[in-house]
Scaffold this motif. Structure first.
Motif, short mmCIF file in Angstrom:
data_model
loop_
_atom_site.label_atom_id
_atom_site.label_comp_id
_atom_site.label_asym_id
_atom_site.label_seq_id
_atom_site.Cartn_x
_atom_site.Cartn_y
_atom_site.Cartn_z
N GLY A 162 0.78 -1.23 0.00
CA GLY A 162 0.00 0.00 0.00
C GLY A 162 0.81 1.28 0.00
O GLY A 162 0.26 2.35 0.21
N LEU A 163 2.12 1.20 -0.25
CA LEU A 163 2.92 2.41 -0.29
C LEU A 163 2.59 3.23 -1.53
O LEU A 163 2.27 2.69 -2.58
N SER A 164 2.67 4.54 -1.39
CA SER A 164 2.43 5.42 -2.53
C SER A 164 3.66 5.44 -3.43
O SER A 164 4.76 5.04 -3.02
N TYR A 165 3.47 5.92 -4.65
CA TYR A 165 4.61 6.05 -5.57
C TYR A 165 5.70 6.92 -4.94
O TYR A 165 6.89 6.64 -5.07
N LYS A 166 5.29 8.00 -4.28
CA LYS A 166 6.26 8.91 -3.67
C LYS A 166 7.07 8.19 -2.59
O LYS A 166 8.30 8.33 -2.53
N GLN A 167 6.40 7.40 -1.75
CA GLN A 167 7.11 6.67 -0.69
C GLN A 167 8.05 5.63 -1.29
O GLN A 167 9.18 5.46 -0.80
N ILE A 168 7.60 4.95 -2.34
CA ILE A 168 8.45 3.94 -2.98
C ILE A 168 9.68 4.62 -3.59
O ILE A 168 10.81 4.13 -3.45
N ALA A 169 9.47 5.76 -4.24
CA ALA A 169 10.57 6.49 -4.86
C ALA A 169 11.61 6.89 -3.81
O ALA A 169 12.82 6.77 -4.03
N GLU A 170 11.13 7.35 -2.66
CA GLU A 170 12.05 7.78 -1.59
C GLU A 170 12.83 6.60 -1.03
O GLU A 170 14.04 6.70 -0.79
N ARG A 171 12.17 5.48 -0.84
CA ARG A 171 12.84 4.30 -0.26
C ARG A 171 13.89 3.72 -1.21
O ARG A 171 14.93 3.25 -0.76
N LEU A 172 13.59 3.74 -2.50
CA LEU A 172 14.49 3.12 -3.47
C LEU A 172 15.41 4.13 -4.14
O LEU A 172 16.21 3.76 -5.01
N VAL A 173 15.30 5.38 -3.72
CA VAL A 173 16.11 6.47 -4.30
C VAL A 173 15.93 6.50 -5.82
O VAL A 173 16.88 6.44 -6.60
N SER A 175 13.28 8.28 -9.09
CA SER A 175 12.35 9.36 -9.37
C SER A 175 10.92 8.82 -9.36
O SER A 175 10.69 7.62 -9.56
N HIS A 176 9.97 9.72 -9.12
CA HIS A 176 8.56 9.34 -9.14
C HIS A 176 8.21 8.74 -10.50
O HIS A 176 7.50 7.73 -10.58
N ARG A 177 8.73 9.34 -11.58
CA ARG A 177 8.46 8.86 -12.93
C ARG A 177 9.00 7.44 -13.14
O ARG A 177 8.34 6.61 -13.79
N THR A 178 10.18 7.15 -12.59
CA THR A 178 10.76 5.81 -12.74
C THR A 178 9.90 4.76 -12.07
O THR A 178 9.68 3.67 -12.61
#
Length: 209
Positions: A162-173, A175-178
């Protein structure tokens, strides 16, 4: 659309949503009203109590999503019972909050569910994921299961939680687009059309471990 058979609660939720900038296009007190008004008003998101006069919230969830699969359903219920939570999720709800949630938690959940995220009151997500793991037969392998890259699998696990795209992007370093691209690539591989289906597939495959 806000659906609840208690007028004071229904009005309070509507007031909070309008105050936060959302447009409430309809309200309903019963399952029958909810289905009829959903078809007329075509809301993008339904905030729905489960314990309403028939048809109940689970049936309403199933019916409105059959009518418009792009809609989102956020359950807001007094019940945190496992059976209620699981039935709502299996019917297609993408969020489940208990009524003890704060106004801020409700508004955050509405925003996230509207974006396609899965949102649960703390503690309920683990219950849901654990139940789907239990229902999946680990001895059965699907030869048609598509091959995903390690990164796609990693992103998929986080989507299942249930993580948001933004949270996933931050955890995996990333970009939101990636992150969006990874999810879209996975959707294409699975021949699915939305994150709700993607999340269900991930849970059923045990990728939420």
């Amino acid at each position: 659309m806000v659906v609840d058979d208690h007028p004071m609660w229904r009005d309070a939720v509507e007031r909070d949503l309008v105050g936060a900038g959302f447009e409430v296009v309809a309200t309903a007190a019963t399952g029958g009203e909810a289905v009829t008004r959903f078809k007329a008003a075509r809301p993008q998101l339904v905030v729905l109590d489960l314990q309403i006069p028939e048809p109940d919230g689970v049936a309403v969830t199933r019916e409105v999503l059959a009518h418009d699969p792009s809609a989102r359903v956020l359950v807001l219920s007094a019940s945190g019972e496992q059976t209620d939570v699981l039935e709502a999720v299996k019917a297609g709800a993408t969020g489940y909050l208990v009524k003890s949630a704060s106004r801020a938690e409700l508004l955050d959940a509405v925003r996230r569910v509207a974006r396609g995220d899965t949102v649960f009151t703390p503690g309920l997500a683990g219950l849901v994921l654990g139940e789907f793991r239990r229902l999946a037969d680990p001895a059965t392998t699907d030869p048609s299961r598509p091959e995903l890259t390690e990164r796609e699998t990693e992103v998929l696990r986080m989507v299942a939680k249930g993580l948001s795209y933004k949270q996933i992007a931050e955890r995996l370093v990333l970009s939101h687009r990636t992150v969006q691209n990874h999810v879209q690539n996975t959707l294409r591989k699975l021949q699915m059309h939305n994150r709700v289906e993607l999340t269900r597939w991930a849970i059923e495959q045990g990728l939420d471990d």
